[in-house]
Enzyme design. Structure first.
Site, mmCIF file in Angstrom:
data_model
loop_
_atom_site.group_PDB
_atom_site.id
_atom_site.type_symbol
_atom_site.label_atom_id
_atom_site.label_comp_id
_atom_site.label_asym_id
_atom_site.label_seq_id
_atom_site.Cartn_x
_atom_site.Cartn_y
_atom_site.Cartn_z
ATOM 1 N N THR A 1 0.831 -1.206 0.000
ATOM 2 C CA THR A 1 0.000 0.000 0.000
ATOM 3 C C THR A 1 0.865 1.256 0.000
ATOM 4 O OG1 THR A 1 -1.872 -1.087 1.076
ATOM 5 C CG2 THR A 1 -1.742 1.302 1.272
ATOM 6 N N GLN B 1 -0.134 -9.855 -5.635
ATOM 7 C CA GLN B 1 -0.651 -11.228 -5.605
ATOM 8 C C GLN B 1 0.169 -12.210 -6.432
ATOM 9 O OE1 GLN B 1 -2.956 -12.569 -3.738
ATOM 10 N NE2 GLN B 1 -3.554 -10.661 -2.736
ATOM 11 N N HIS C 1 4.276 -10.409 3.195
ATOM 12 C CA HIS C 1 3.339 -11.320 3.863
ATOM 13 C C HIS C 1 2.434 -12.071 2.894
ATOM 14 C CE1 HIS C 1 -0.606 -9.013 3.893
ATOM 15 N NE2 HIS C 1 0.231 -8.084 3.468
ATOM 16 N N CYS D 1 -26.048 -10.966 -0.398
ATOM 17 C CA CYS D 1 -27.207 -11.619 0.213
ATOM 18 C C CYS D 1 -27.729 -10.872 1.430
ATOM 19 C CB CYS D 1 -26.843 -13.047 0.632
ATOM 20 S SG CYS D 1 -26.298 -14.094 -0.720
#
Length: 392
Positions: free
Chosen positions: A71, A178, A200, A328
């Protein structure tokens, strides 16, 4: 029972990483800016870590800058490049990480830039023809497109984007959070100006990452004071984290093919087990079901909504950790899912695997999911539930 399937959020420390960082927690704890011997030893550990990361990625050591994570690196690159080169236009997509989107929206709100969003197909793939049209209309722009999507796993063709960037004199940043440690990079050959990674995500410690800044670029710092990281980032270095990051990346690259093969087989196995689970209406978001077109360790699944709560919550209650965003329960799907042509009335669950997961764990996961749906009165009635014998 505790089963962890949220490795796209964070991963367990590799045992080799723990062994590598322990001396820097107990013995070699000096400030690397200190002039004495202990300080010099800490500084050499940072320099060696920088050389290790650079070697693994085909970069120069002076192109690697350590940060507190991806970030921070994203903010450094985007804000730094916009200011350093007086860029007024950025091309990105609607399914980027929020660290990218929120940083760019702040600059847009302040009048620094105009944002163009490249078109995506129904599965979330970048339309390269539209990207080229945007570049043709907006020369000397900043491209910010991620390599592997953190929610749906889609892989973007960063080689093709890099070629377009050079053709139209654009600056190309890709978020590899990723895919770092899961894919090979040769930054000497790649047409990439900036990328970021976070330890991490590949079995290193939290709170440490790095930025690759191609040698020809000089960005303006976000953090001043002390002159560390060759003036790019002030503040005492996280020696423990930096040593752990380099070791984690070294281990990841040493075992890359074996680890990637295993997590790909885990993904395929879960897909096959869900196919015979008896749960109707399951579908897959983006390209996550594809081994070739997505990050091997991410599987994003849309399940029919339960009448009695969230599937993610119910799995957590039996010790199975996954992540998701549900339409939902009225919370609305994530911005990534909303950008795709997905059914609205679904619960989206992300399963993300690591080398430490097992096929036996996935058997237990599918059995737990099956029991949850079997016990839901509305779903069981609606689907005419029949328990699959092999799972009974």
């Amino acid at each position: 029972m505790e089963i962890y399937l949220d490795n796209a959020a964070t991963t367990a420390l590799d045992p080799e990483v723990i062994e590598a960082i322990l001396p820097f927690l107990t013995t070699h704890y000096a400030n690397p800016s200190s002039a004495h011997g202990a300080g010099r030893r800490a500084k050499e550990a940072i320099d060696q870590a920088r050389r290790t990361v650079a070697h693994l990625l085909g970069a120069l050591p002076e192109e690697i800058y350590f940060t507190a994570g991806a970030t921070e690196g994203i903010n450094l690159v985007l804000s730094g490049a916009i200011r350093a080169y007086d860029l007024s236009h950025v091309i990105t997509s609607r399914i980027e990480h929020k660290a990218v989107l929120q940083t760019l929206k702040r600059h847009e709100k302040e009048g620094d830039i105009e944002i163009s969003f490249v078109k995506l197909d129904e599965r979330g793939n970048v339309d390269l023809y539209h990207l080229e049209n945007l570049l043709r209309a907006n020369p000397r722009t900043l491209i910010a497109l991620m390599h592997g999507n953190n929610e749906i796993g889609n892989l973007t063709d960063i080689h093709a984007i890099g070629v377009l960037a050079r053709r139209y004199n654009a600056v190309f940043f890709t978020d590899t959070t990723q895919t770092m440690g899961k894919a090979h990079f040769d930054l000497q050959e790649a047409e990439i100006d900036f990328l970021v990674g976070s330890a991490h995500k590949f079995h290193g410690p939290k709170g440490v990452g790095f930025v690759y800044i191609r040698q020809k670029h000089q960005l303006k710092p976000l953090i001043y004071g002390g002159g560390q990281e060759r003036g790019q980032r002030g503040g005492t270095e996280n020696v423990v984290g930096i040593v752990g990051l380099a070791k984690a990346l070294e281990v990841a690259y040493r075992n890359l093919e074996a680890s990637r093969s295993k997590v790909a087989r885990l993904k395929q196995y879960l897909v096959s087990k869900l196919a015979i689970s008896g749960i109707e209406g399951i579908c897959y978001n983006g390209e996550s079901k594809s081994i070739e077109n997505s990050v091997a360790n991410v599987l994003s699944v849309s399940f029919p909504c339960l009448s009695s709560g969230s599937l993610v919550t119910k799995l957590d209650q039996v010790g199975i950790q996954v992540s998701g965003g549900s339409a939902c329960q009225g919370g609305g799907a994530s911005h990534v899912i909303q950008a795709l042509a997905c059914e609205a009335d679904k619960e989206n669950v992300r399963f993300s695997f690591s080398k430490f997961n097992t096929f036996e764990e996935l058997d237990l996961v599918v059995d737990a999911i099956t029991r949850i749906y079997e016990s839901d009165p509305v779903v069981a009635t609606r689907t005419g539930w029949k328990r699959i014998a092999s799972l009974a």
